[in-house]
Design an enzyme around this catalytic site. Structure first.
Site, mmCIF file in Angstrom:
data_model
loop_
_atom_site.group_PDB
_atom_site.id
_atom_site.type_symbol
_atom_site.label_atom_id
_atom_site.label_comp_id
_atom_site.label_asym_id
_atom_site.label_seq_id
_atom_site.Cartn_x
_atom_site.Cartn_y
_atom_site.Cartn_z
ATOM 1 N N CYS A 56 0.732 -1.020 -0.001
ATOM 2 C CA CYS A 56 -0.074 0.174 0.062
ATOM 3 C C CYS A 56 0.931 1.351 -0.033
ATOM 4 C CB CYS A 56 -1.085 0.099 1.232
ATOM 5 S SG CYS A 56 -2.238 1.314 1.217
ATOM 6 N N CYS A 60 0.282 4.578 6.952
ATOM 7 C CA CYS A 60 -0.186 4.547 8.352
ATOM 8 C C CYS A 60 0.640 3.574 9.345
ATOM 9 C CB CYS A 60 -1.511 3.653 8.304
ATOM 10 S SG CYS A 60 -2.492 4.440 6.660
ATOM 11 N N CYS A 63 0.316 -0.065 10.217
ATOM 12 C CA CYS A 63 -0.334 -1.185 9.461
ATOM 13 C C CYS A 63 0.588 -1.890 8.853
ATOM 14 C CB CYS A 63 -1.072 -0.281 8.097
ATOM 15 S SG CYS A 63 -1.973 -1.387 7.105
ATOM 16 N N CYS A 100 -17.184 -8.119 5.127
ATOM 17 C CA CYS A 100 -16.327 -6.961 4.927
ATOM 18 C C CYS A 100 -14.986 -7.588 4.148
ATOM 19 C CB CYS A 100 -16.211 -6.520 6.288
ATOM 20 S SG CYS A 100 -15.380 -4.775 6.197
ATOM 21 N N CYS A 131 -19.818 -5.208 3.049
ATOM 22 C CA CYS A 131 -19.360 -4.033 3.519
ATOM 23 C C CYS A 131 -17.805 -4.146 2.755
ATOM 24 C CB CYS A 131 -19.054 -4.208 4.946
ATOM 25 S SG CYS A 131 -18.044 -2.633 5.702
ATOM 26 N N CYS A 191 -19.614 3.224 8.070
ATOM 27 C CA CYS A 191 -18.675 2.316 9.027
ATOM 28 C C CYS A 191 -17.681 3.272 9.398
ATOM 29 C CB CYS A 191 -18.615 1.050 8.651
ATOM 30 S SG CYS A 191 -17.503 0.017 10.108
ATOM 31 N N ARG A 263 -18.750 -1.478 17.337
ATOM 32 C CA ARG A 263 -17.997 -2.905 17.249
ATOM 33 C C ARG A 263 -16.786 -2.817 18.057
ATOM 34 N NH1 ARG A 263 -17.316 -3.841 11.536
ATOM 35 N NH2 ARG A 263 -19.465 -4.136 11.817
#
Ligand code: SAM
Ligand code: DTB
Ligand code: SF4
Length: 336
Positions: A56, A60, A63, A100, A131, A191, A263
């Site tokens: 990616c 972040c 991550c 998801c 999702c 979400c 959640r």
């Protein structure tokens, strides 16, 4: 209690005052309000699948999938539609009501989106809620996903605007807000939540929740993740968050967004059964279910079923079959 219902004008000092309540008072208030909106013994279960893993472009700090961190993760291309459908069928079989699908993208290209749309249509065809979490979306892309039958889009704010730059430098907090607006405007359920335990302060936790509860509509689903510490990421060595502070944050989220599903998300593998029980008492009513999150492990499905049984809790799907009630999507009816 009633003055906390579906407000969109919370001030930071009011939210901090909730955090400062004695623990028992906070949990009592949260559980009381929770009962006004939800069956307190019911939990919604979503299963996750990484449909495109690693490499990616974003940085972040938490991550495993950022190309900028040496985490040893093997990158994988976008999965074939058949494999995704097989995973969704297996998740449905085990009791998940929502599927998801996550991709390690800064944003999807229009070409990639075409295959993702096929996935959404196929999973929708299984009778599951769908999702996606694919990174930033344009308004046009959000509209196309809605037309394909997408129910939810996950896009986390992750932390407060003040702390954001300590965690991510390749995009801004406002970029996140913009995608959330596109998703909302397209008519997709939102979400959005964040991660705790990244070295942020209580004020940051309060500020992140304020951003969520002052959106024009509260997100229908609010995932609260505990940082999963991944070797090779900048946040690997972060000090552990006090588990009771995590529970407090769940309770405050419940008080601020009483109509939303809160959640209990990543990090359950590191939590005791007792801590998870406290989170349910504080108002959490949704979990990620199944052995895997995106790139890391989640508790075994059997262990979760056992925990829910010990707590006398039921999944929405089981409850639905039992009472054979016609389903009105609770999120749409409740969140404001
Ligand atoms: N790339 C897309 C994006 O970032 O929006 C979608 C996938 S991304 C992995 C989805 C979310 O997972 C992140 O926003 C973050 O909140 C959460 N997440 C990722 N790694 C995590 C970790 N190590 N611990 C806890 N939550 C994590
Ligand atoms: C969310 O809030 N948490 C999920 C989901 N949305 C996409 C992701 C958790 C990822 C945990 C680390 C991993 O497995 O890579
Ligand atoms: Fe990429 Fe999402 Fe991971 Fe950030 S959280 S590095 S955007 S996959």
């Amino acid at each position: 209690m009633t003055d906390t219902i579906l407000r969109h004008d919370w001030r930071l000092d009011e939210i901090e005052a909730l955090f400062d309540l004695p623990f028992n008072d906070l949990l009592f208030q949260a559980q009381t309000l929770h009962r006004a909106y939800f069956d307190p013994n019911q939990v919604q279960m979503s299963s996750l699948l990484s449909i495109k893993t690693g490499a990616c472009a974003e940085d972040c700090g938490y991550c495993s999938q950022s190309a900028k961190h040496a985490t040893g993760l093997e990158a994988e291309k976008l999965m074939p539609v058949e494999d995704v459908v097989a995973a969704a069928e297996a998740a449905k079989e085990k009791g998940a009501s929502r599927f998801c699908m996550g991709a390690a993208w800064r944003n999807p290209t229009d070409k990639n989106l075409e295959r993702v749309i096929e996935m959404v249509e196929a999973v929708h065809g299984l009778g599951m809620e769908t999702c996606l979490t694919l990174g930033m979306l344009t308004q046009d892309q959000a509209g196309r996903l809605r037309s394909a039958g997408l129910d939810y889009y996950n896009h986390n704010l992750d932390t407060s605007p003040e702390f954001y730059g300590n965690v991510i430098t390749t995009r801004t907090f406002d970029d996140r807000l913009q995608t959330l607006a596109h998703v909302r405007d397209a008519g997709i359920n939102v979400c959005s939540g964040g991660i705790l335990g990244m070295g942020e302060s209580r004020r940051d936790r309060a500020s992140m929740l304020r951003e969520l509860c002052t959106l024009p509509r509260h997100p229908e689903s609010v995932p609260i993740n505990l940082l999963v510490k991944i070797e090779g990421t900048p946040l690997y060595d972060t000090e552990d968050l006090d588990p009771l502070e995590f529970v407090r944050t769940i309770a405050v989220a419940r008080l601020l967004m009483p109509g939303s599903y809160v959640r209990l998300s990543a990090g359950r593998g590191e939590m005791s059964d007792e801590m998870q029980a406290l989170c349910f008492l504080a108002g959490a009513n949704s979990i990620f279910y199944g052995e895997r999150l995106l790139t890391t492990e989640n508790p075994e499905a059997d262990r979760d079923r056992q925990l829910l049984r010990r707590l006398g809790m039921k999944t929405e799907q089981l409850l639905e079959t039992e009472v054979k009630a016609a389903k009105v999507p609770c999120d749409k009816a409740r969140a404001g």
